[in-house]
Design an enzyme around this catalytic site. Structure first.
Site, mmCIF file in Angstrom:
data_model
loop_
_atom_site.group_PDB
_atom_site.id
_atom_site.type_symbol
_atom_site.label_atom_id
_atom_site.label_comp_id
_atom_site.label_asym_id
_atom_site.label_seq_id
_atom_site.Cartn_x
_atom_site.Cartn_y
_atom_site.Cartn_z
ATOM 1 N N TYR A 1 0.847 -1.189 0.000
ATOM 2 C CA TYR A 1 0.000 0.000 0.000
ATOM 3 C C TYR A 1 0.886 1.244 0.000
ATOM 4 C CZ TYR A 1 -3.722 -3.217 1.558
ATOM 5 O OH TYR A 1 -4.619 -4.247 1.676
ATOM 6 N N PHE B 1 -13.184 -5.384 1.463
ATOM 7 C CA PHE B 1 -14.272 -4.692 0.760
ATOM 8 C C PHE B 1 -15.623 -5.019 1.405
ATOM 9 C CE2 PHE B 1 -11.663 -4.555 -3.426
ATOM 10 C CZ PHE B 1 -10.935 -3.476 -2.938
ATOM 11 N N PRO B 2 -15.745 -4.847 2.737
ATOM 12 C CA PRO B 2 -17.005 -5.168 3.410
ATOM 13 C C PRO B 2 -18.167 -4.284 2.969
ATOM 14 C CG PRO B 2 -15.561 -3.967 4.893
ATOM 15 C CD PRO B 2 -14.740 -4.309 3.676
ATOM 16 N N LEU B 3 -17.830 -3.124 2.386
ATOM 17 C CA LEU B 3 -18.879 -2.217 1.905
ATOM 18 C C LEU B 3 -18.925 -2.165 0.387
ATOM 19 C CD1 LEU B 3 -18.381 0.708 4.456
ATOM 20 C CD2 LEU B 3 -20.047 -1.144 4.523
ATOM 21 N N GLY C 1 -16.186 -2.063 -1.673
ATOM 22 C CA GLY C 1 -14.951 -1.586 -2.270
ATOM 23 C C GLY C 1 -15.182 -0.437 -3.229
ATOM 24 N N PHE C 2 -14.658 -0.594 -4.452
ATOM 25 C CA PHE C 2 -14.751 0.468 -5.448
ATOM 26 C C PHE C 2 -16.150 0.568 -6.049
ATOM 27 C CE2 PHE C 2 -10.285 -1.020 -5.551
ATOM 28 C CZ PHE C 2 -9.703 0.128 -5.033
ATOM 29 N N PRO D 1 -19.655 0.595 -4.350
ATOM 30 C CA PRO D 1 -20.425 0.521 -3.102
ATOM 31 C C PRO D 1 -21.706 -0.293 -3.249
ATOM 32 C CG PRO D 1 -19.653 2.750 -3.502
ATOM 33 C CD PRO D 1 -19.340 1.972 -4.743
ATOM 34 N N LEU D 2 -22.032 -1.011 -2.187
ATOM 35 C CA LEU D 2 -23.213 -1.867 -2.196
ATOM 36 C C LEU D 2 -24.476 -1.055 -2.443
ATOM 37 C CD1 LEU D 2 -22.387 -4.040 0.934
ATOM 38 C CD2 LEU D 2 -22.230 -4.758 -1.453
#
Length: 307
Positions: free
Chosen positions: A83, A232-234, A236-237, A239-240
């Site tokens: 990162y 990526f619980p939400l 990631g790139f 969004p849910l």
């Protein structure tokens, strides 16, 4: 996280979960080997520059977020030498060193960065030894708490043996440079292969309300006391987004992202959250949102998204 001058060999163990340590963070705690961590942690990837390359635009703000996460009680911080590269490790060191004895820092090896922002694999023994040494140097420690071996590629897991790479990490563990081992971006078969080589304390894979490929693996790991850490619980790139998610959020008087985090914590006690953010205010929103209590009806409705 040890900062002593002479590394010592640590024998990892597979432990059962515990919630014995009081915490104001939602979800309680879990054991990563012999280290108790809060189930709500922090992922540092977003602190690097655009495309996870270079320094952040707001360095002071990045340091503030790291400090705020630990001050809120988080004892699990996730990072990687890739990162930046090295940027998030250096920020963690500047913000938090000397590290509290309760803090567990998890890092990843198995990929490098190229000038175009790609993530070329780097899993030869010499690559892994170099990456472990780089993580030790940039984090400012003599022993890494937890190292995850990243398999697959940016598109997801890929079938194939991880034996040579994981055996290399197991030797570095025996040398006292690593305390615990995990795997990331892997298939169930690779998890089993790794566990046949050395104890695995966590699996870090893509998983969220909409991506449920690992349901069976998650439950198998829970039975064996092994953590599952969804990245990526939400979303990631991407969004849910879902009508069901929005409906539950409206009923709960909260946001869809809060519901998504809460669902993960309620999904299984071995799930550890590492949502990332660059903002202290957003960090606090994530903590509050993850504490949303979902009813059985909410969970049943949400379960239709990924199935």
């Amino acid at each position: 996280m040890t900062t002593t001058s002479t590394p010592t060999t640590s024998t990892p163990t597979t432990s059962t979960p515990t919630t014995s340590t009081p915490t104001t963070l939602p979800g309680g705690t879990w054991m990563l080997g012999d280290r108790e961590v809060t189930r709500f942690g922090y992922g540092a990837m977003q602190l690097a520059g655009p495309g996870v390359l270079g320094p952040p635009a707001d360095r002071a703000g990045a340091l503030d977020v790291l400090r705020a996460a630990v001050e809120a009680g988080a004892t699990h911080v996730d990072t990687s030498g890739a990162y930046g590269p090295h940027v998030t490790n250096e920020l963690i060191r500047e913000a938090l060193h000397p590290y509290p004895p309760t803090l567990t820092i998890a890092t990843k090896v198995g990929a490098d960065r190229d000038p175009q922002g790609g993530w070329p694999t780097a899993r030869r023994p010499e690559d892994l030894r170099r990456q472990v040494q780089e993580n030790l140097r940039t984090l400012g420690v003599d022993t890494l708490d937890l190292v995850n071996l990243r398999m697959g590629d940016a598109a997801g897991p890929r079938a194939g043996s991880l034996a040579e790479a994981f055996e290399t990490l197991a030797r570095l563990q025996q040398d006292g440079l690593v305390t615990h081992l995990g795997v990331s971006n892997v298939t169930a078969e690779q998890v089993a292969e790794a566990r046949g080589i050395a104890p695995v304390v966590c699996v870090q894979n893509l998983y969220n309300l909409a991506v449920r490929h690992d349901d069976d693996l998650l439950e198998d790991l829970a039975r064996d006391g092994i953590a599952y850490v969804p990245f990526f619980p939400l979303g990631g790139f991407t969004p849910l987004q879902s009508q069901a998610l929005s409906a539950v959020a409206q009923r709960s008087s909260t946001t869809p992202m809060a519901v998504a985090l809460s669902w993960l914590l309620q999904r299984s006690p071995n799930v550890l959250l590492i949502p990332g953010t660059k903002s202290v205010a957003h960090l606090r929103e994530n903590i509050a949102g993850a504490g949303t209590v979902l009813s059985a009806q909410d969970v049943a409705e949400l379960d239709t998204i990924g199935r």
